[in-house]
Write an enzyme that holds these catalytic residues in place. Structure first.
Site, short mmCIF file in Angstrom:
data_model
loop_
_atom_site.label_atom_id
_atom_site.label_comp_id
_atom_site.label_asym_id
_atom_site.label_seq_id
_atom_site.Cartn_x
_atom_site.Cartn_y
_atom_site.Cartn_z
N GLU A 174 12.78 104.70 -17.79
CA GLU A 174 11.70 103.81 -18.25
C GLU A 174 10.72 104.56 -19.16
O GLU A 174 9.52 104.59 -18.91
CB GLU A 174 10.98 103.18 -17.05
CG GLU A 174 11.90 102.29 -16.25
CD GLU A 174 11.20 101.35 -15.26
OE1 GLU A 174 9.98 101.47 -15.06
OE2 GLU A 174 11.90 100.48 -14.71
N GLU A 314 18.69 99.69 -12.51
CA GLU A 314 17.69 99.18 -11.57
C GLU A 314 17.69 97.67 -11.67
O GLU A 314 17.47 97.13 -12.76
CB GLU A 314 16.30 99.73 -11.87
CG GLU A 314 16.15 101.18 -11.51
CD GLU A 314 14.70 101.67 -11.61
OE1 GLU A 314 13.77 100.87 -11.39
OE2 GLU A 314 14.53 102.87 -11.92
O1 AHR Z 1 12.44 100.92 -8.18
C1 AHR Z 1 11.06 101.06 -8.23
C2 AHR Z 1 10.55 101.43 -9.60
O2 AHR Z 1 10.74 100.38 -10.49
C3 AHR Z 1 11.21 102.60 -10.27
O3 AHR Z 1 10.68 103.82 -9.89
C4 AHR Z 1 10.92 102.35 -11.71
O4 AHR Z 1 11.88 102.93 -12.56
C5 AHR Z 1 10.83 100.86 -11.82
O5 AHR Z 1 9.72 100.44 -12.53
#
Ligand code: AHR
Length: 512
Positions: A174, A314
């Site tokens: 991210e 994710e």
């Molecule tokens: O999964 C929780 C968080 O969500 C992670 O650390 C991040 O990459 C995303 O914003």
């Protein structure tokens, strides 16, 4: 109108990589500590500090890979803090997640030991946001260099003679937000630079994953594909299934855009919800199709041969934390709603197996849409865990082409397709279809024609459903929601008529 599927048993498409059933473990809340890792001195049965009940449960669903150490944590993780004797490892404050002290007792060696126990491929995410090129380069050398070198010698001093085999390596996380607030153009340059010094040593070939966009940030994908895809094996999309999540676009003075989320008002209870909130989650899960298709179309423009994969490292539901828990720990319960939405998303990922190589639901234990919840020595398998158990039949199977008609599910004047599915053929020639009915009120009759299969020998079914939308497994009642045998279907020639209950997932396995 009836729900209809026409599938051709010989129309094999891509292989559904088993990595699509991957998982994610961050130093966040109780995922690592109090989750996977309880320490060697714990009374909870463990091997080298890893909970044996958790290892067994995850092996049962054939966990193929595990992403670590984050998430946002990865971009402030300094790997040298997590090696050497545990008592002398430095501590740090986990500023992203609850401001708690991280003692670094779970580090590189422990992660590889965990993956060996799970029989899962390690996927490590390196630090671009607050690290250096040298730090990342040395980590790769420490893990994978076979000969004599400063980092390989340090690894040996710490008790590991042989290098580990590491394939999956992420270059930042991210980076448009917690990984450094970079513009796409800036990150494209950074990922190329970091990548260069993350060397392939000997036989070890890194599969290099660039941090991709959040949700509908198509510009990120465009820039990354244009400027950096020649150095990458994959880019990683993040998409959380939140209700009414909005992406806010800010214009920067130089004309570029920055994307962030306005989700403060959208998070809702994981367990206490009405039908419109059920619908919102299903709608958000179904939106995955649009996201994947649009990102794929951009990738196709720069990479028509599909050499660069899309990874969704994710994804999953994100609700309010359970009352009374640390908001920074992202601990949420898990209900039939999570299971049904996971089924929708996994069908979409399977159906895009030509471009999607891996996905990692967030996160394995005690965080967001978890497989497992723990409380002391107790452990609960969530409804989402059972979806992974049912869907494991697709791992490394051949995706089959099919055509489908579905009724609509209508709520508050909005519509969604009621039934979704994905269908694959395994190595023995059995056909497995995973069907999801998102309608919480009405069942769905689905007529499935299987062409070019020959005589159907046997059909078996499994179902996951319940009367209430929010049925969950708790520490007092851990087996309330579990898959059960399903027989509400009829076979007539090459046609199977399946009567799905409302809000259900059904697995149909067909053998010659
Ligand atoms: O999964 C929780 C968080 O969500 C992670 O650390 C991040 O990459 C995303 O914003």
């Amino acid at each position: 109108m009836a729900n209809q599927i026409i599938v051709n048993a010989k129309a094999e498409k891509s292989t559904i990589s088993r990595m699509i059933y991957g998982h994610f473990a961050e130093h966040l809340g109780r995922c690592i500590y109090d989750g996977f890792y309880v320490g060697e001195d714990s009374k909870i049965p463990n091997v080298k500090g890893m909970r044996t009940d958790i290892i067994e449960a995850l092996k049962k669903i054939k966990i193929p890979c595990l992403r670590w150490p984050g998430g946002c944590f990865a971009d402030e993780y300094h790997w040298k803090d997590g090696i050497g004797p545990k008592e002398s490892r430095p501590t740090m404050v986990n500023t992203h997640w609850g401001g708690v002290v991280e003692n670094n007792h779970f580090g590189t060696h422990e992660f590889f030991e965990l993956c060996e126990m799970l029989d899962a491929e390690p996927y490590i995410c390196g630090n671009v946001g607050s690290g250096t090129v040298q730090e990342m380069s040395e980590w790769v050398e420490y893990m994978t260099f076979d000969g004599k070198s400063p980092m390989a010698d340090l690894r040996r001093e710490n008790g590991r003679e042989e290098p580990w085999r590491l394939k999956y390596f992420g270059i930042g996380n991210e980076n448009w937000n917690c990984g450094g607030r970079m513009r796409a153009e800036y990150y494209a340059d950074e990922v190329s630079r970091y990548n260069l010094y993350a060397r392939d040593y000997g036989e070890n070939k890194l599969y290099r994953i660039g941090a991709g966009p959040r949700g509908a940030n198509y510009k990120w994908t465009e820039v990354l594909m244009r400027d950096a895809s020649m150095y990458l094996d994959a880019i990683a999309l993040h998409y959380y299934t939140r209700i009414g999540d909005k992406i806010v676009i800010s214009k920067l003075p130089d004309g570029n855009e920055r994307y962030h989320t306005d989700s403060t008002k959208s998070r809702k209870s994981a367990t206490n919800f009405d039908e419109s909130q059920w619908f919102g989650v299903m709608q958000a899960a179904a939106f995955t199709e649009e996201l994947v298709s649009k990102h794929t179309a951009i990738m196709d423009k720069y990479d028509p041969d599909k050499k660069v994969a899309l990874i969704v490292d994710e994804w999953g539901t994100w609700f309010d934390n359970e009352p009374g828990t640390n908001p920074g720990f992202l601990y949420q319960q898990n209900t039939l709603r999570d299971a049904v939405s996971a089924g929708v998303s996994l069908n979409i990922f399977n159906n895009h197996a030509d471009r999607i190589h891996m996905t990692n639901i967030a996160q394995t234990i005690n965080v967001l849409q978890a497989m497992i919840l723990t409380e002391g020595s107790k452990m609960v398998l969530t409804p989402t865990y059972h979806v992974y158990d049912m869907y494991k039949v697709h791992q490394d199977a051949k995706l089959l082409d099919f055509a489908m008609l579905s009724d609509d599910y209508v709520c508050d004047g909005e519509t969604l397709k009621k039934v979704s599915c994905s269908i694959s053929k395994d190595k023995e020639g059995a056909i497995n279809a995973t069907l999801v009915n998102v309608d919480p009120n009405e069942g769905a009759e689905v007529v499935c024609h299987i062409a070019d299969f020959g005589k159907i020998g046997s059909v078996e079914g499994t179902v996951l459903t319940s009367d209430a939308m929010n049925t969950m497994n708790t520490f007092d009642n851990p087996n309330q929601l579990q898959p059960t045998g399903f027989t509400d279907f009829q076979v007539e020639g090459d046609k199977i008529t399946i009567k799905m209950p409302p809000k259900s997932l059904v697995l149909i396995s067909v053998k010659a």
